[in-house]
Design a protein around this motif. Structure first.
Motif, PDB file in Angstrom:
ATOM      1  N   LYS A 110      38.453 -91.824  60.350  1.00  0.00           N
ATOM      2  CA  LYS A 110      39.687 -91.242  59.805  1.00  0.00           C
ATOM      3  C   LYS A 110      39.937 -89.816  60.315  1.00  0.00           C
ATOM      4  O   LYS A 110      41.046 -89.487  60.721  1.00  0.00           O
ATOM      5  CB  LYS A 110      39.585 -91.229  58.271  1.00  0.00           C
ATOM      6  CG  LYS A 110      40.788 -90.720  57.567  1.00  0.00           C
ATOM      7  CD  LYS A 110      41.587 -91.864  57.089  1.00  0.00           C
ATOM      8  CE  LYS A 110      42.721 -91.416  56.201  1.00  0.00           C
ATOM      9  NZ  LYS A 110      43.815 -92.342  56.257  1.00  0.00           N
ATOM     10  N   THR A 115      42.593 -89.146  64.029  1.00  0.00           N
ATOM     11  CA  THR A 115      43.448 -87.977  63.838  1.00  0.00           C
ATOM     12  C   THR A 115      43.127 -86.838  64.790  1.00  0.00           C
ATOM     13  O   THR A 115      44.012 -86.358  65.493  1.00  0.00           O
ATOM     14  CB  THR A 115      43.370 -87.474  62.379  1.00  0.00           C
ATOM     15  OG1 THR A 115      43.551 -88.581  61.492  1.00  0.00           O
ATOM     16  CG2 THR A 115      44.434 -86.440  62.111  1.00  0.00           C
ATOM     17  N   ALA A 140      49.627 -90.386  58.702  1.00  0.00           N
ATOM     18  CA  ALA A 140      48.210 -90.489  59.058  1.00  0.00           C
ATOM     19  C   ALA A 140      47.559 -89.105  59.066  1.00  0.00           C
ATOM     20  O   ALA A 140      46.440 -88.923  58.547  1.00  0.00           O
ATOM     21  CB  ALA A 140      48.053 -91.156  60.422  1.00  0.00           C
TER      22      ALA A 140
END
Length: 168
Positions: A110, A115, A140
């Motif tokens: 994540k 990202t 996101a």
């Protein structure tokens, strides 16, 4: 409706031992880390992508101060090793991550792969986040920023006794 207003003047606390003698308290010395500057920048910007970049820099600076990168260690290997080492200390298992993957891998996925990489790199032929891209990119980044902020706050509180002031 009746408004009731009151004020309380300044207060002091006195610590006494069992015999009633005043025990002098050592003056706390605040601990500082350069990562706190990145944290402040992340909190004050109105640009989501800049907020994430600065929060990631705060995260990276704090984590590397406790778990330095070993010589010839790849970044992803360092990140995995450092997160695995600190997960029980920071109680990262209490973060509610919507995944069935192991905790550290979920955080890496994540925060780093999904990202950090698309936000920090803009190479042709690869997927990257740009301010004009789809709203799903912003969502996101926002979700990853929320997770990353929780981790950074736990690091600051656990390692530097730095607590955010809150209010009611």
């Amino acid at each position: 409706t009746t408004l009731l207003r009151f004020t309380v003047g300044s207060m002091t606390a006195v610590v006494k031992d069992k015999d009633g003698n005043v025990v002098t308290q050592p003056r706390p010395i605040p601990k500082h880390h350069t990562a706190f500057r990145f944290f402040r920048l992340a909190q004050t910007t109105d640009d989501l992508f800049d907020a994430y970049r600065n929060m990631y820099l705060a995260f990276e600076a704090l984590l590397s101060s406790k778990y330095p990168v070993l010589s010839s260690e790849r970044e992803i290997d360092w990140l995995r090793r450092a997160l695995q080492s600190t997960a029980p200390i920071l109680k990262l298992d209490t973060l509610r991550l919507p995944t069935s993957s192991p905790l550290v891998e979920s955080i890496i996925e994540k925060v780093y792969r999904d990202t950090r990489l698309p936000l920090f790199h803009a190479k042709e032929g690869r997927s990257y986040f740009a301010p004009q891209n789809a709203p799903s990119d912003r969502k996101a980044v926002s979700e990853a920023l929320s997770l990353l902020t929780q981790i950074v706050l736990r690091m600051a509180e656990t390692w530097f006794d730095a607590r955010r002031r809150g209010g009611g």
